[in-house]
Design an enzyme around this catalytic site. Sequence first.
Site, short mmCIF file in Angstrom:
data_model
loop_
_atom_site.label_atom_id
_atom_site.label_comp_id
_atom_site.label_asym_id
_atom_site.label_seq_id
_atom_site.Cartn_x
_atom_site.Cartn_y
_atom_site.Cartn_z
CE LYS A 261 -14.00 -11.25 -1.43
NZ LYS A 261 -14.65 -11.03 -0.14
CB SER B 168 -15.59 -10.88 -6.03
OG SER B 168 -15.08 -10.17 -7.14
N GLY C 87 -17.47 -0.26 6.25
CA GLY C 87 -16.93 -0.09 4.90
C GLY C 87 -17.99 0.37 3.90
CE1 TYR D 204 -11.05 -9.20 -2.49
CE2 TYR D 204 -11.32 -9.28 -4.88
CZ TYR D 204 -11.85 -9.09 -3.62
OH TYR D 204 -13.19 -8.82 -3.47
CG ASN E 223 -17.01 -3.89 -12.00
OD1 ASN E 223 -17.19 -5.04 -12.38
ND2 ASN E 223 -15.82 -3.34 -12.03
NE ARG F 264 -6.54 -2.50 -13.52
CZ ARG F 264 -7.56 -2.06 -12.78
NH1 ARG F 264 -7.39 -1.06 -11.93
NH2 ARG F 264 -8.76 -2.61 -12.90
CG ASN G 255 -9.97 -4.48 11.03
OD1 ASN G 255 -10.51 -3.80 10.15
ND2 ASN G 255 -9.04 -5.37 10.76
P1 NAD Z 1 -14.38 -1.94 2.28
O1 NAD Z 1 -12.91 -2.07 2.41
O2 NAD Z 1 -14.96 -0.58 2.15
O3 NAD Z 1 -15.10 -2.68 3.50
C1 NAD Z 1 -14.55 -3.83 4.11
C2 NAD Z 1 -14.53 -3.55 5.61
O4 NAD Z 1 -13.99 -4.70 6.28
C3 NAD Z 1 -13.65 -2.35 5.97
O5 NAD Z 1 -14.41 -1.46 6.76
C4 NAD Z 1 -12.51 -2.95 6.78
O6 NAD Z 1 -12.06 -2.09 7.81
C5 NAD Z 1 -13.14 -4.22 7.33
N1 NAD Z 1 -12.21 -5.32 7.62
C6 NAD Z 1 -11.25 -5.83 6.82
N2 NAD Z 1 -10.63 -6.84 7.44
C7 NAD Z 1 -11.20 -6.98 8.66
C8 NAD Z 1 -10.98 -7.85 9.76
N3 NAD Z 1 -10.03 -8.76 9.75
N4 NAD Z 1 -11.76 -7.70 10.85
C9 NAD Z 1 -12.72 -6.75 10.89
N5 NAD Z 1 -12.97 -5.90 9.90
C10 NAD Z 1 -12.21 -6.02 8.78
O7 NAD Z 1 -14.82 -2.87 1.04
P2 NAD Z 1 -16.22 -2.97 0.33
O8 NAD Z 1 -16.06 -2.43 -1.04
O9 NAD Z 1 -17.29 -2.46 1.20
O10 NAD Z 1 -16.31 -4.56 0.18
C11 NAD Z 1 -17.03 -5.34 1.10
C12 NAD Z 1 -16.85 -6.80 0.72
O11 NAD Z 1 -17.30 -7.01 -0.61
C13 NAD Z 1 -15.39 -7.27 0.73
O12 NAD Z 1 -15.34 -8.59 1.23
C14 NAD Z 1 -14.99 -7.24 -0.73
O13 NAD Z 1 -13.99 -8.17 -1.02
C15 NAD Z 1 -16.30 -7.63 -1.39
N6 NAD Z 1 -16.41 -7.15 -2.77
C16 NAD Z 1 -16.26 -5.82 -3.04
C17 NAD Z 1 -16.34 -5.36 -4.34
C18 NAD Z 1 -16.14 -3.91 -4.68
O14 NAD Z 1 -15.89 -3.61 -5.85
N7 NAD Z 1 -16.24 -3.00 -3.73
C19 NAD Z 1 -16.62 -6.26 -5.38
C20 NAD Z 1 -16.79 -7.61 -5.07
C21 NAD Z 1 -16.68 -8.04 -3.75
C1 WQD Z 2 -13.00 -1.26 -14.23
C2 WQD Z 2 -12.53 -0.90 -15.63
C3 WQD Z 2 -10.13 -1.00 -15.88
C4 WQD Z 2 -9.20 2.32 -13.17
C5 WQD Z 2 -12.16 -4.85 -9.56
C6 WQD Z 2 -11.65 -6.12 -8.97
C7 WQD Z 2 -12.80 -7.08 -8.78
C8 WQD Z 2 -13.93 -6.43 -7.98
C9 WQD Z 2 -14.33 -5.12 -8.56
C10 WQD Z 2 -13.66 -6.94 -5.68
C11 WQD Z 2 -11.41 -1.81 -16.13
C12 WQD Z 2 -10.63 0.42 -16.06
C13 WQD Z 2 -9.86 1.35 -13.92
C14 WQD Z 2 -8.53 3.36 -13.84
C15 WQD Z 2 -9.25 2.46 -15.95
N1 WQD Z 2 -13.55 -6.15 -6.64
N2 WQD Z 2 -9.89 1.42 -15.27
N3 WQD Z 2 -8.60 3.39 -15.21
O1 WQD Z 2 -10.96 -4.38 -12.41
O2 WQD Z 2 -13.37 -4.64 -13.15
O3 WQD Z 2 -12.74 -5.13 -10.82
O4 WQD Z 2 -13.17 -4.29 -8.69
O5 WQD Z 2 -14.00 -8.07 -5.70
O6 WQD Z 2 -12.27 -8.18 -8.13
O7 WQD Z 2 -10.68 -6.69 -9.84
O8 WQD Z 2 -12.78 -2.80 -11.57
O9 WQD Z 2 -12.95 -0.38 -11.25
O10 WQD Z 2 -10.67 -1.44 -11.18
O11 WQD Z 2 -11.87 -1.33 -13.36
O12 WQD Z 2 -9.27 2.52 -17.17
O13 WQD Z 2 -7.89 4.23 -13.24
O14 WQD Z 2 -11.95 0.41 -15.58
O15 WQD Z 2 -9.09 -1.27 -16.76
O16 WQD Z 2 -11.59 -1.97 -17.51
P1 WQD Z 2 -12.39 -4.27 -12.09
P2 WQD Z 2 -12.04 -1.42 -11.75
#
Ligand code: NAD
Ligand code: WQD
Length: 343
Positions: free
Chosen positions: A152, A124, A10, A148, A178, A291, A32
């Site tokens: 966490k 997160s 990912g 979601y 973010n 949103r 996966n």
């Molecule tokens: P991503 O979806 O790109 O990566 C997650 C990976 O996990 C994917 O490749 C997916 O195929 C794999 N996966 C999901 N369920 C699985 C399972 N049951 N078994 C095996 N593989 C599985 O997401 P990301 O942005 O790289 O996020 C990575 C982690 O960080 C996640 O746990 C996400 O919740 C957390 N996180 C992400 C963000 C963000 O904004 N990207 C912010 C905070 C936390």
């Molecule tokens: C950022 C800002 C939107 C899209 C999310 C998850 C959080 C974490 C990170 C995993 C906000 C605005 C967005 C668009 C917009 N993920 N926006 N137009 O909501 O801060 O956090 O991702 O853990 O749990 O909730 O991130 O990138 O969606 O939004 O105006 O088309 O951009 O309103 O102010 P967010 P985001």
Amino acid sequence: MSILVTGGAGYIGSHAAVELLKTGYDIVIVDNLSNSNFESINRVKELTGKEFPFYKCDLLDRDELNTIFENHNFEAVMHFAGLKAVGESVEIPLMYYHNNITGTINLCDLMAKHDVKKLVFSSSATVYGHPDSVPIDESFPLSATNPYGRTKLMIEDILRDLYISDSTWRIALLRYFNPIGAHESGRIGENPNGIPNNLMPYITQVAIGKREKLSVFGNDYETHDGTGVRDFIHVIDLVKGHLKALKFLDKNKGIETFNLGTGTGYSVMDLINAFSTINSKAIPYQFVDRRPGDIAICYANPTKAEKVLGWRAEKDLNEMCKDSWKWQTDNPNGYEQKVLVQS
Ligand code: NAD
Ligand code: WQD
């Protein structure tokens, strides 16, 4: 000894894999591919010039995961695997609870069985719910506003209970703000399926002409320009925090929580303007309603990570915008290869 990277195909996991390999760790990736593409694994190998085992395995498949633990000698696990789309989690909560929580329980159970008790977990900033003030430090009250986020929060609780039951565990809960940006090579990056939920991938898809214009969700927040404020952090800085956490766990038992953010909040309009300027690319946008569920302002107090881990984010908003754009322009279809059909 090697590091098991779950979700390593990912967005964040693939960048962590590169950083781990570059630093000299051996890794094994389990994913996966439910939200990723095998091509990212090829790219990690290409970028590092290193080979490593990859298993297309679901964390819900305990038997297959057990076999992987039997075949390798892991020293630690970086656990990125999980489903992460907030809106989707509201629509299909049971899938999110099952995948994220059962997957983590399977993983931890097998870690205990095979005496691998060092874990870096992707939490997160969503666990802070609607914070009363900013910057947010790790002692702020926890809550969740969607399934979601609750996964966490529940996983954090499960891991805290696990440590209470067995104090030989070493666990780092990393609360990401973010993450945006991509590896500077443009070879790996964020590859969302369908319409992006998050701001930066939406901006890059508008910039490249895949989407007509960006909807800015709300311009009536109490912020300097009325749009939402977030703590955008470069994915490379973020994964460097994971390596620092791993080093910390080498020396310390216990369970510790760290914010991984820059400590600076930028608004949606700040990000649009920075992107347009640094990449000389106008981003058509329109203001629409807020949103549901969004908060006005969210940014970290990252002092604990700096003091305890010796980590701080170094890359600025311009680098984040530049690297996101390079990834998008070099890979207009993400990891999907365009098939050329000759007529
Ligand atoms: P991503 O979806 O790109 O990566 C997650 C990976 O996990 C994917 O490749 C997916 O195929 C794999 N996966 C999901 N369920 C699985 C399972 N049951 N078994 C095996 N593989 C599985 O997401 P990301 O942005 O790289 O996020 C990575 C982690 O960080 C996640 O746990 C996400 O919740 C957390 N996180 C992400 C963000 C963000 O904004 N990207 C912010 C905070 C936390
Ligand atoms: C950022 C800002 C939107 C899209 C999310 C998850 C959080 C974490 C990170 C995993 C906000 C605005 C967005 C668009 C917009 N993920 N926006 N137009 O909501 O801060 O956090 O991702 O853990 O749990 O909730 O991130 O990138 O969606 O939004 O105006 O088309 O951009 O309103 O102010 P967010 P985001």
